[in-house]
Design an enzyme around this catalytic site. Sequence first.
Site, short mmCIF file in Angstrom:
data_model
loop_
_atom_site.label_atom_id
_atom_site.label_comp_id
_atom_site.label_asym_id
_atom_site.label_seq_id
_atom_site.Cartn_x
_atom_site.Cartn_y
_atom_site.Cartn_z
N GLU A 121 7.48 0.62 15.72
CA GLU A 121 8.50 1.21 14.83
C GLU A 121 8.48 2.72 14.98
O GLU A 121 7.42 3.32 15.12
CB GLU A 121 8.21 0.83 13.38
CG GLU A 121 8.40 -0.66 13.11
CD GLU A 121 8.26 -1.00 11.63
OE1 GLU A 121 9.05 -0.51 10.82
OE2 GLU A 121 7.34 -1.76 11.30
N CYS B 204 -3.31 1.19 6.39
CA CYS B 204 -3.67 0.39 7.57
C CYS B 204 -4.32 1.25 8.65
O CYS B 204 -5.05 0.75 9.49
CB CYS B 204 -2.43 -0.28 8.12
SG CYS B 204 -1.10 0.90 8.44
N THR C 293 -0.95 -13.34 7.69
CA THR C 293 0.45 -13.64 7.36
C THR C 293 1.32 -13.51 8.61
O THR C 293 2.22 -14.33 8.84
CB THR C 293 0.97 -12.67 6.26
OG1 THR C 293 -0.01 -12.52 5.26
CG2 THR C 293 2.25 -13.18 5.64
N ASN D 9 0.80 -1.24 0.00
CA ASN D 9 0.00 0.00 0.00
C ASN D 9 0.83 1.28 0.00
O ASN D 9 0.43 2.28 -0.58
CB ASN D 9 -1.01 -0.01 1.15
CG ASN D 9 -0.36 -0.08 2.50
OD1 ASN D 9 0.67 -0.72 2.67
ND2 ASN D 9 -0.93 0.58 3.47
N GLY E 2 2.37 -6.24 7.19
CA GLY E 2 1.44 -6.87 6.26
C GLY E 2 0.18 -7.30 6.98
O GLY E 2 -0.16 -6.75 8.03
N GLU F 195 3.93 -5.75 12.22
CA GLU F 195 3.01 -4.60 12.10
C GLU F 195 1.87 -5.06 11.19
O GLU F 195 2.08 -5.25 9.99
CB GLU F 195 3.73 -3.40 11.47
CG GLU F 195 4.98 -2.94 12.22
CD GLU F 195 4.68 -2.42 13.61
OE1 GLU F 195 3.53 -2.02 13.87
OE2 GLU F 195 5.59 -2.45 14.45
#
Length: 480
Positions: free
Chosen positions: A461, A282, A230, A150, A226, A248
Amino acid sequence: MEMIKNFIGGELVEPVSGEYLDNYSPMTGAVYSKVPNSGKEDIDKAALAAKKAFPIWSKMSPKERADRLFHLADLIEENADRLAKAESIDQGKPLWLAKSVDIPRGSQNLRYFAHAIQNQKSVSFTDIDGILQYINRIPIGPSALISPWNLPLYLITWKIAPCLAAGNTAICKPSELTPMTAFLLSELATQVDFPPGTLNIIHGLGQTTGEALITHPDVPVISFTGGTKTGAHISETVGPMFKKMSLELGGKNPNIIFDDCDFEKAIGGSIRASFLNQGEICLCGSRMFVQKGIFDKFVSRFVEETEKLQVGDPFDESSFIGALVSKDHLDKVLGYVELAKEEGGKVLTSREVRGLKPEHQKGYFMRPTVITGLAPNCRVQQEEIFGPVVVITPFETEEEVLSMANGVDYGLSASLWTQDISKAHRVARNIQSGTVWINSWMYRDLRVPLGGMKSSGIGREGGDYSLNFFTETQNVCVQF
Ligand code: NAD
């Protein structure tokens, strides 16, 4: 047709198998480049290169490492227009957005961590009876940096910068859906005086290339951004290998509008929070909760503003919404609109995309969609859609809205709009999410931690949080 290459040991190379995947442009729906379908052999080569470079790179001074990151940032800035155009063609986002957000942020990420590593403080404790303790921060080794589609350049540089600044070497695996700007970055990186193997970028599918990377025995660190599914798979697969992991993941973020908000500000902010980058961020506020006193007025105005948004040619300055990233993703998002109807929802916005140019007729465009009338626990209100679809639900009390806002598995971000400062802080404290914006949305300072609670991930992060993640600490105790 552009053939994308892998970047291994300082060189641009073809995948060992010679196999490539089709890369579609979301604007046209046509294949416009080929992406290496890399396998285990490519990852083995990259891991070996990163392993060889690690003792050289990690022993360079912070200034020497920073100089190289500054050089890469300069090159991004010199090539900003080319990168922005590539990001728009590859991802479908409006060119103005790539120019104003994605690409500048790519170089800012590198500059920020190049400065930060040179200003990093070390902690020590002294004792009156002759004890000195200090804490070393030690780089760990070759790190897997895996990013989604994205915000391709934005998110990959967000990982590369702290990883390299802290003295690790990197093996990046960009999304197979949006490989182009990572490839251009690797071309630029050939001009930087990195020891060969410091930065490697390998393209391919998640289940093969990505899987070979996360399970590689010489890669002790994984920084992943992602989907939650996953993330769960990676956690389960590599958990027993005790790798250092940051995940994340997805979000289903509440955007809460109280009766006493600044109405115009809340409308404008909520339009951006719902639909910027086609809703493919997100942090987008896909669940809106509007207090009953202004519900009708707010919904009617919000729908009016949504209908004004131009969808179409990403190169046209007046397009607010470009194309969704892939045909599969478009079908998934449209599927959720159908599901919303089955679940009793009312679609308040028009569906047909009008005025597309002939070359965009097969592109993956859809109109931003506003839905009301859905129960908070239905699938459309619980599952991440990741497109330009927003559901609006009325509420009466703080207690009620907190219970709905927190009533999902995710906990990435939230927004709230009110003029009552006490209420704003009280509600923010009680929302289960890693970031809360009050009377704003997506203000992203590089120094503050970004990350999710609950199924939105583990790890943070940003600033020191990233530099800490990419280092091991070691306590040294001296008696003198
Ligand atoms: P995804 O999980 O499908 O893929 C992300 C990356 O992981 C891709 O590079 C993919 O190839 C790779 N991958 C897939 N399977 C893998 C495996 N088994 N091993 C190793 N790598 C693997 O996600 P996506 O569809 O690319 O991105 C959308 C998701 O990303 C959304 O859920 C969104 O919310 C999330 N996201 C989160 C943040 C955040 O900061 N929390 C930021 C952006 C996007």
